[in-house]
Design an enzyme around this catalytic site. Structure first.
Site, mmCIF file in Angstrom:
data_model
loop_
_atom_site.group_PDB
_atom_site.id
_atom_site.type_symbol
_atom_site.label_atom_id
_atom_site.label_comp_id
_atom_site.label_asym_id
_atom_site.label_seq_id
_atom_site.Cartn_x
_atom_site.Cartn_y
_atom_site.Cartn_z
ATOM 1 N N ARG A 163 0.860 -1.191 0.000
ATOM 2 C CA ARG A 163 0.000 0.000 0.000
ATOM 3 C C ARG A 163 0.885 1.227 0.000
ATOM 4 O O ARG A 163 1.860 1.292 0.760
ATOM 5 C CB ARG A 163 -0.922 0.040 1.222
ATOM 6 C CG ARG A 163 -1.907 -1.116 1.316
ATOM 7 C CD ARG A 163 -2.800 -0.941 2.542
ATOM 8 N NE ARG A 163 -3.632 -2.103 2.782
ATOM 9 C CZ ARG A 163 -4.827 -2.302 2.238
ATOM 10 N NH1 ARG A 163 -5.320 -1.377 1.416
ATOM 11 N NH2 ARG A 163 -5.522 -3.377 2.513
ATOM 12 N N GLY A 164 0.551 2.187 -0.850
ATOM 13 C CA GLY A 164 1.284 3.446 -0.899
ATOM 14 C C GLY A 164 0.418 4.572 -0.377
ATOM 15 O O GLY A 164 -0.653 4.342 0.194
ATOM 16 N N ASP B 16 11.328 11.332 -7.587
ATOM 17 C CA ASP B 16 11.140 10.708 -6.278
ATOM 18 C C ASP B 16 11.985 9.440 -6.177
ATOM 19 O O ASP B 16 11.491 8.374 -5.823
ATOM 20 C CB ASP B 16 9.662 10.394 -6.034
ATOM 21 C CG ASP B 16 9.360 10.122 -4.557
ATOM 22 O OD1 ASP B 16 10.170 10.532 -3.696
ATOM 23 O OD2 ASP B 16 8.316 9.512 -4.261
#
Length: 315
Positions: free
Chosen positions: A16-17, A131
């Protein structure tokens, strides 16, 4: 969420992000197992959906062994967007560093070379990742070989802004992860280029070699303030080949003009450093072997050289 959705049969949750969930799934059409990244209903605002769709288009346009492959993207019947990606077996570089603390020079160098290869492909396609961090670097190991995949182009940006059909980042708005931002990112500059990603790669290498992050801070604000301070030399925390130390220092140079101009240039220096390290290692091994096989010196005492007659004095 479980069961069948559209053409995909969803299985276990892989992760999960911040704004998505990744499932292991079976593509019924191709019979291929994939990683399916799905945006939840709570994040269905127009900007997030646009970023999500852009990530799929951008990642799909970058074909390289060191970039996670995107197969296709679309929308479920309820409107949620998804991206079907290559299913990878392994772990993130963050998990590796948590377990091992720091890496051997050779392994850190190999991971850096492959990250840069993937980023070079992205940059040549006109895309800045923005990122790059250990969580977005995936490491697989098979038959004694390490393969690295760069993940998550959700915050990417076109180098040529005219290629973006929609502006999704406001001037002064910081995109990326505190602790891995270049100074220009931390200051909210919009006109970024490949050197922003290379700064982040330098920070990853620093952390992989020393077992500590380049910037320390208890809060996001402290981490953001830290980018104005030069990253310490690797040799402050570890004895290491001087070429490797110089590469990390150049990659994390606050002055843009003093930093590496391209991923290919930085990769070239890493490969050269590896050649030197291996040559020096080979010489050291040969010297050790020669010392081990060399006959031991014969130690001869004085009495072995001549006989001294013993005289007895009789009173």
């Amino acid at each position: 969420m479980a069961g069948d959705v559209s053409r995909y049969s969803l299985g276990r949750i892989l992760g999960r992000g911040g704004n998505a969930t990744v499932y292991e799934a079976l593509d019924r059409k191709t019979r291929r197992r994939v990683a399916l990244k799905v945006l939840p209903e709570t994040h269905l605002d127009s900007i997030t959906k646009a970023r999500f769709s852009r990530e799929a288009r951008t990642a799909a346009s970058i074909r390289h062994p060191n970039v996670c492959e995107v197969y296709e993207s679309g929308f479920f019947d309820d409107g949620r967007p998804y991206v079907a990606m290559e299913l990878l077996e392994g772990e993130s570089l963050r998990e590796v560093l948590i377990r091992e603390g720091r890496l051997e020079e050779e392994e850190a160098l190999e991971i850096g070379v492959q990250i840069l290869a993937g980023l070079q492909a992205a940059h040549e396609a006109g895309v800045i990742h923005r990122d790059v961090k250990p969580e977005n670097v995936f490491v697989t190991r098979a038959r004694g070989r390490v393969t690295v995949k760069v993940l998550d182009f959700g915050t990417c940006r076109r180098i040529d802004h005219s290629l973006d059909s929609q502006t999704l980042t406001l001037t002064g708005f910081v995109v990326g992860t505190p602790g891995y931002l270049s100074p220009e990112q931390a200051y909210g500059e919009r006109d970024l280029d490949a050197r922003a990603d290379l700064f982040s790669v330098g920070l990853i290498l620093f952390e992989a070699l020393t077992g500590r992050p380049g910037f320390l801070g208890r809060t996001c604000a402290e981490l953001m303030d830290g980018v104005s301070i030069r990253v310490p030399r690797v040799t402050r925390y570890r004895s290491i080949n001087w070429m490797f130390d110089a590469i990390v220092s150049k990659a994390t140079e606050p002055n843009l003009r003093e930093r590496y101009a391209s991923a290919a240039e930085m990769q070239h220096d890493l490969l050269e450093a590896r050649t030197v390290m291996r040559r020096e290692g080979s010489h050291a091994r040969k010297a050790a072997q020669a010392a081990a096989t060399r006959p031991a010196p014969v130690v001869v005492s004085g009495s072995d050289c001549w006989d001294v007659p013993t005289q007895r004095y009789v009173a």
